[in-house]
Write an enzyme that holds these catalytic residues in place. Structure first.
Site, short mmCIF file in Angstrom:
data_model
loop_
_atom_site.label_atom_id
_atom_site.label_comp_id
_atom_site.label_asym_id
_atom_site.label_seq_id
_atom_site.Cartn_x
_atom_site.Cartn_y
_atom_site.Cartn_z
N GLU A 42 4.42 63.89 45.56
CA GLU A 42 4.62 63.92 44.03
C GLU A 42 3.82 65.20 43.44
O GLU A 42 4.40 65.78 42.70
CB GLU A 42 4.26 62.38 43.22
CG GLU A 42 5.25 61.41 43.45
CD GLU A 42 6.72 61.70 42.80
OE1 GLU A 42 6.67 62.65 42.05
OE2 GLU A 42 7.45 60.94 43.54
N TYR B 31 2.74 60.68 34.60
CA TYR B 31 3.94 60.93 35.57
C TYR B 31 3.59 60.32 36.84
O TYR B 31 4.19 59.64 37.47
CB TYR B 31 4.72 62.13 35.58
CG TYR B 31 5.49 62.19 36.64
CD1 TYR B 31 6.78 61.67 36.56
CD2 TYR B 31 5.18 62.99 37.95
CE1 TYR B 31 7.87 61.61 37.55
CE2 TYR B 31 6.23 63.10 38.90
CZ TYR B 31 7.32 62.16 38.81
OH TYR B 31 8.24 62.35 39.73
N ASP C 291 10.58 62.01 34.38
CA ASP C 291 10.19 63.90 34.44
C ASP C 291 11.26 64.22 33.58
O ASP C 291 12.02 63.69 32.80
CB ASP C 291 9.96 64.21 35.99
CG ASP C 291 11.58 64.00 36.54
OD1 ASP C 291 12.52 63.33 36.08
OD2 ASP C 291 11.85 64.56 37.58
N CYS D 217 23.21 65.52 36.49
CA CYS D 217 23.20 65.70 35.23
C CYS D 217 22.37 66.69 34.77
O CYS D 217 21.28 66.60 34.22
CB CYS D 217 22.72 64.34 34.59
SG CYS D 217 22.92 64.31 32.69
N CYS E 95 29.79 66.24 35.03
CA CYS E 95 30.25 64.77 34.44
C CYS E 95 31.28 64.31 35.13
O CYS E 95 31.42 62.92 35.17
CB CYS E 95 30.47 64.92 33.06
SG CYS E 95 29.46 65.46 31.71
N CYS F 163 29.59 62.16 37.83
CA CYS F 163 28.47 61.61 37.54
C CYS F 163 28.83 59.95 37.53
O CYS F 163 29.97 59.72 36.91
CB CYS F 163 28.21 61.64 35.84
SG CYS F 163 26.75 61.08 35.45
N CYS G 204 27.87 56.81 29.08
CA CYS G 204 27.34 57.90 28.65
C CYS G 204 27.90 58.37 27.20
O CYS G 204 28.92 58.87 27.23
CB CYS G 204 27.41 59.15 29.42
SG CYS G 204 26.47 60.59 28.98
#
Length: 287
Positions: free
Chosen positions: A36, A119, A137, A191, A198, A201, A207
Site C-alpha cells: 500500500e 487510507y 482512494d 471506470c 461503460c 462495467c 450507475c
C-alpha cells in the site's frame, strides 16, 4: 440496490482481478502494508518487482527495523517520493518495538504508526485483516461518485466519501473486504477518469451517471504537472548518485547532476531537511 452493487462488483472481481503478488495466498499483513505504501502515486507494474525484492530482503518489520534508514532509501531505488521509504522504516521500527513485530489490527493503532494515514490504515485493516472498513482512494471516489450520478469526485477524500463508500459494503467482513478491493479495481481498470469503459462495467446497470447519459467535461480533470527540470526531478538525480555510492561523496560529485546552481542547491537542501541525505565532513551520503 446496495446489495446489487456489492454482488456485481464481487462477482466481476472474482473473474477479472489482476494477479498482483500481494493478493496471493500467504501474503502477510506486513506485505500488504508495504504494497500500500509503495503503490501510492506509483503504477502497480512498477511496484510489483520492487515489492518482491523488498519482502525477500525484509520479510518482517523487525528485519527492516534492524537496518539503517539509508538502506531503505537505497532499496527504494526509483519508485519516486523516497520519503515513503523513511515512513516505512519508521513504521517498521514502531511495529517491531511496540507491537511485538505484528502489524496492528485496529484502525486507531494503524493510524498511530509513523506515516500511516486514513487510507493506508483502512486498506491494511480490510485487505490484511479482512475487516469491514471503507477503503477510499481516487479510483473508489470516482466509482462511488458516478454510481450516485456525478461525473467525478473531489480531489481529496472527505468524511462524506468514507460514509458513501461504507454504505455500499455488505455486512459481512470478508464480503466487505472483497467489495472494497473490487471497487478499487473497477476504478483502476474500467471506470477510469477520462475514458471509462461503460460497456464493460459490471456496475453499468446500477450507475446513475451512466443512466443519465451525461458526458464528461472536456479537457483533463487537472493540468498535467511538468517533471523535467523541477525540484523533484533534480532531487531524484541527486538521490540516484547517492544510492549508487558506497561511500560519502564530495559536493563536486553532485554539482554535475543539473546545470542550474540555484535549483540544485534548493533540491539538496530539501533532501537534507527531509532526512533523506546526511552531511558528514562536507560529504553527502544516505542516512
Amino acid at each position: 440496490m446496495t446489495d446489487d452493487i456489492w454482488r456485481l462488483a464481487a462477482d466481476w472481481f472474482a473473474e477479472n482481478a489482476r494477479d498482483l503478488p500481494w493478493r496471493r495466498p500467504g501474503t502477510t499483513p506486513w506485505g500488504v502494508l508495504v504494497s500500500e505504501v509503495m503503490s501510492q502515486q506509483t503504477p502497480v507494474k512498477r511496484v510489483a518487482p520492487a515489492w518482491e525484492a523488498w519482502l525477500d530482503r525484509w520479510p518482517t518489520p523487525a528485519d527492516l527495523a534492524a537496518e539503517p534508514t539509508g538502506e531503505a532509501i537505497r532499496m527504494w531505488n526509483r519508485l519516486g517520493y523516497p520519503r515513503r521509504a523513511l515512513r516505512l522504516h519508521a513504521a517498521a521500527v514502531a511495529i517491531a518495538t511496540d507491537h511485538d513485530n505484528q502489524v496492528p489490527t485496529t484502525i486507531a493503532a494503524l493510524e498511530a504508526l509513523p506515516g500511516i494515514g486514513t487510507y493506508t490504515a483502512r486498506a491494511v485493516a480490510a485487505f490484511a485483516h479482512r475487516q469491514r472498513h471503507p477503503v477510499v482512494d481516487t479510483n473508489v471516489r470516482r466509482v462511488v461518485a458516478r454510481l450516485a450520478g456525478r461525473p467525478d469526485a473531489g480531489m481529496a477524500t472527505t468524511p462524506a466519501d468514507l460514509r458513501a463508500a461504507e454504505q455500499l459494503l455488505p455486512p459481512g467482513e470478508e464480503d466487505a473486504a472483497v467489495t472494497s478491493a473490487a471497487l478499487m479495481e473497477i476504478g483502476a481498470l474500467i471506470c477510469t477518469a477520462r475514458a471509462p469503459s461503460c460497456a464493460e462495467c459490471p456496475l453499468a446497470a446500477v450507475c446513475e451517471w451512466h443512466a443519465s447519459g451525461e458526458e464528461l467535461p472536456e479537457g483533463p480533470s487537472r493540468k498535467p504537472q511538468k517533471y523535467t527540470g523541477t525540484d523533484r526531478h533534480v532531487r531524484g538525480l541527486i538521490m540516484a548518485v547517492l544510492r549508487e555510492a558506497d561511500l560519502p561523496v564530495p559536493r563536486v560529485s553532485l554539482d554535475g547532476v543539473w546545470h542550474e546552481a540555484e535549483r540544485r542547491e534548493r533540491a539538496l537542501a530539501g533532501l537534507v531537511a527531509d532526512g533523506l541525505v546526511a552531511v558528514e565532513d562536507e560529504r553527502y551520503r544516505l542516512p
